[in-house]
Design an enzyme around this catalytic site. Structure first.
Site, short mmCIF file in Angstrom:
data_model
loop_
_atom_site.label_atom_id
_atom_site.label_comp_id
_atom_site.label_asym_id
_atom_site.label_seq_id
_atom_site.Cartn_x
_atom_site.Cartn_y
_atom_site.Cartn_z
N ASN A 185 37.12 -12.46 -27.34
CA ASN A 185 36.81 -13.77 -27.91
C ASN A 185 36.06 -14.56 -26.83
OD1 ASN A 185 36.83 -16.37 -28.92
ND2 ASN A 185 39.07 -16.62 -28.86
N LYS A 242 34.79 -17.42 -27.12
CA LYS A 242 34.98 -18.87 -27.30
C LYS A 242 33.60 -19.57 -27.17
CE LYS A 242 39.67 -18.29 -25.76
NZ LYS A 242 40.85 -18.82 -25.09
N HIS A 271 43.03 -19.46 -34.61
CA HIS A 271 43.26 -19.45 -33.16
C HIS A 271 43.93 -20.78 -32.77
CE1 HIS A 271 42.51 -19.58 -28.87
NE2 HIS A 271 42.32 -18.26 -28.92
N GLU A 294 43.42 -22.74 -30.47
CA GLU A 294 42.49 -23.82 -30.10
C GLU A 294 41.92 -24.49 -31.35
OE1 GLU A 294 40.08 -21.48 -27.42
OE2 GLU A 294 41.79 -21.37 -26.05
N GLU A 298 49.53 -14.66 -29.98
CA GLU A 298 49.03 -15.32 -28.78
C GLU A 298 49.92 -16.51 -28.44
OE1 GLU A 298 44.61 -14.40 -28.13
OE2 GLU A 298 44.70 -16.12 -29.44
N GLY A 352 44.69 -18.53 -21.28
CA GLY A 352 43.88 -19.13 -20.22
C GLY A 352 44.68 -19.65 -19.05
N SER A 364 45.86 -14.20 -21.49
CA SER A 364 45.75 -13.78 -20.08
C SER A 364 45.80 -12.26 -19.90
CB SER A 364 46.80 -14.48 -19.22
OG SER A 364 46.61 -15.88 -19.23
P1 PGA Z 1 42.62 -15.63 -22.50
O1 PGA Z 1 42.39 -16.10 -24.02
O2 PGA Z 1 42.51 -14.13 -22.47
O3 PGA Z 1 41.49 -16.29 -21.74
O4 PGA Z 1 43.95 -16.11 -22.09
C1 PGA Z 1 42.93 -15.36 -25.08
C2 PGA Z 1 42.54 -15.99 -26.39
O5 PGA Z 1 42.55 -17.22 -26.50
O6 PGA Z 1 42.21 -15.28 -27.36
#
Ligand code: PGA
Length: 250
Positions: free
Chosen positions: A11, A13, A95, A97, A165, A171, A210
Site C-alpha cells: 500500500n 498510500k 483502511h 486511515e 491491521e 507506521g 510495520s
Molecule cells: P506500515 O503500514 O507497513 O507502514 O505500518 C501498513 C498499512 O497501513 O497498510
C-alpha cells in the site's frame, strides 16, 4: 477445505510519482516467479501506468479506495469501475486511515465493497483495533463488529481478502507479539468460516502494521496468516522484494 492463496500486498498510500515506477521494474526483475501473489496499490494517479508496466508479469495492481456509486456528481471520487478500467484487479477498503481521516463507517465500507465486487474487483477489507481498544480488552469485539458490518453477504474466497491491521502498529515500528496476531487471525478465520462456510476457509488473511524484511518470516510462520499488507516497506523494491521472498518461502 480450500487453502487460501498467499498474497504480498503493498500500500503506497499518498506516496509516489512516475519516477517511483522504477521500483516496480526492479521488483519485477528480482521477483520474476515468486511462490505467492503480489499486489501493489499505488495512488490512483499511477494505477494505469503501473498496470502497463506490470502487463504480462506476476504483479497485480490495486486501488486504495473507491466510491460506493458507479458514477455521478461526486467531485474528487473514483468508482470501482474506473479503477478496473485503469487496470486494477483489487481495491483496499476500510483502511484505518480512511476510517479515521474520512469518517468511514462499517456501512460505508460494505457499500464500497459491494460496488467493488459488482465491478469485478477483489475487495481487500481492513479491520483492526486502536491501542485504547486493545488495552481495554475490546480487540475481538471490535474486529467482530468490523467484519460483520464491512463484509458483504455475497463474497467468495476469490473476491475477498481480509487484512488485520492493529491501528497502533501502522507506521509505528511496533508489531504485536506473534501470539496476539495468532489470536486475532484464528478468530477472523472462525468468523469467516461460520458466516461463509467453505468460502470463508479460502479467504486470504493478511497481517498489516510495520511489516519489514526483518520480521516478515516470523509473522508468516503464524497459522492463518496468509500474507501481509505492507505500507512503508512496500515503497522500496529491495524491502518489498525481501518480504515477497519470505512469503514465498513460508
Ligand atoms: P506500515 O503500514 O507497513 O507502514 O505500518 C501498513 C498499512 O497501513 O497498510
Amino acid at each position: 477445505m480450500s487453502t487460501p492463496r498467499k498474497l504480498a500486498a503493498g500500500n503506497w498510500k499518498m506516496n509516489g510519482t512516475a519516477a517511483e515506477l522504477s521500483e516496480v521494474k526492479t521488483l519485477l526483475a528480482e521477483q520474476a516467479a515468486p511462490g505467492c501473489d503480489v499486489l501493489l496499490c499505488p495512488p490512483a494517479t499511477l494505477i494505469h501506468r503501473m498496470a502497463q508496466a506490470a502487463e504480462g508479469s506476476i504483479l497485480k495492481v490495486g486501488g486504495q479506495d473507491c466510491h460506493a456509486r458507479q458514477s455521478g456528481a461526486h467531485t474528487g471520487d473514483i468508482s470501482a469501475a474506473m479503477l478496473k478500467d485503469a487496470g486494477a484487479s483489487h481495491v483496499i477498503l476500510g483502511h484505518s486511515e480512511r476510517r479515521a481521516d474520512h469518517g468511514e463507517s462499517d456501512e460505508d465500507v460494505r457499500a464500497k465493497a459491494e460496488a467493488a465486487l459488482a465491478a469485478g474487483l477483489v475487495a481487500v477489507i481492513c479491520v483492526g483495533e486502536t491501542l485504547e481498544q486493545r488495552e481495554s480488552g475490546a480487540t475481538l469485539d471490535i474486529v467482530a463488529a468490523q467484519l460483520g458490518g464491512s463484509i458483504p453477504d455475497d463474497v467468495s474466497a476469490g473476491t475477498l481478502v481480509v487484512a488485520y491491521e492493529p491501528v497502533w502498529a501502522i507506521g509505528t515500528g511496533k508489531v504485536p507479539e506473534t501470539a496476539q496476531i495468532a489470536e486475532v487471525h484464528d478468530f477472523i478465520r472462525a468468523r469467516l468460516s461460520s458466516r461463509f462456510g467453505e468460502a470463508g476457509q479460502g479467504v486470504a488473511l493478511l497481517y498489516g502494521g510495520s511489516v519489514k524484511p526483518s520480521n516478515a518470516a516470523e509473522i508468516f510462520a503464524v497459522e492463518n496468516v496468509n500474507g501481509a499488507l505492507v505500507g512503508g516497506a512496500s515503497l522500496k523494491a529491495a524491502d518489498f522484494g525481501a518480504i515477497v521472498a519470505a512469503l514465498s518461502d513460508a
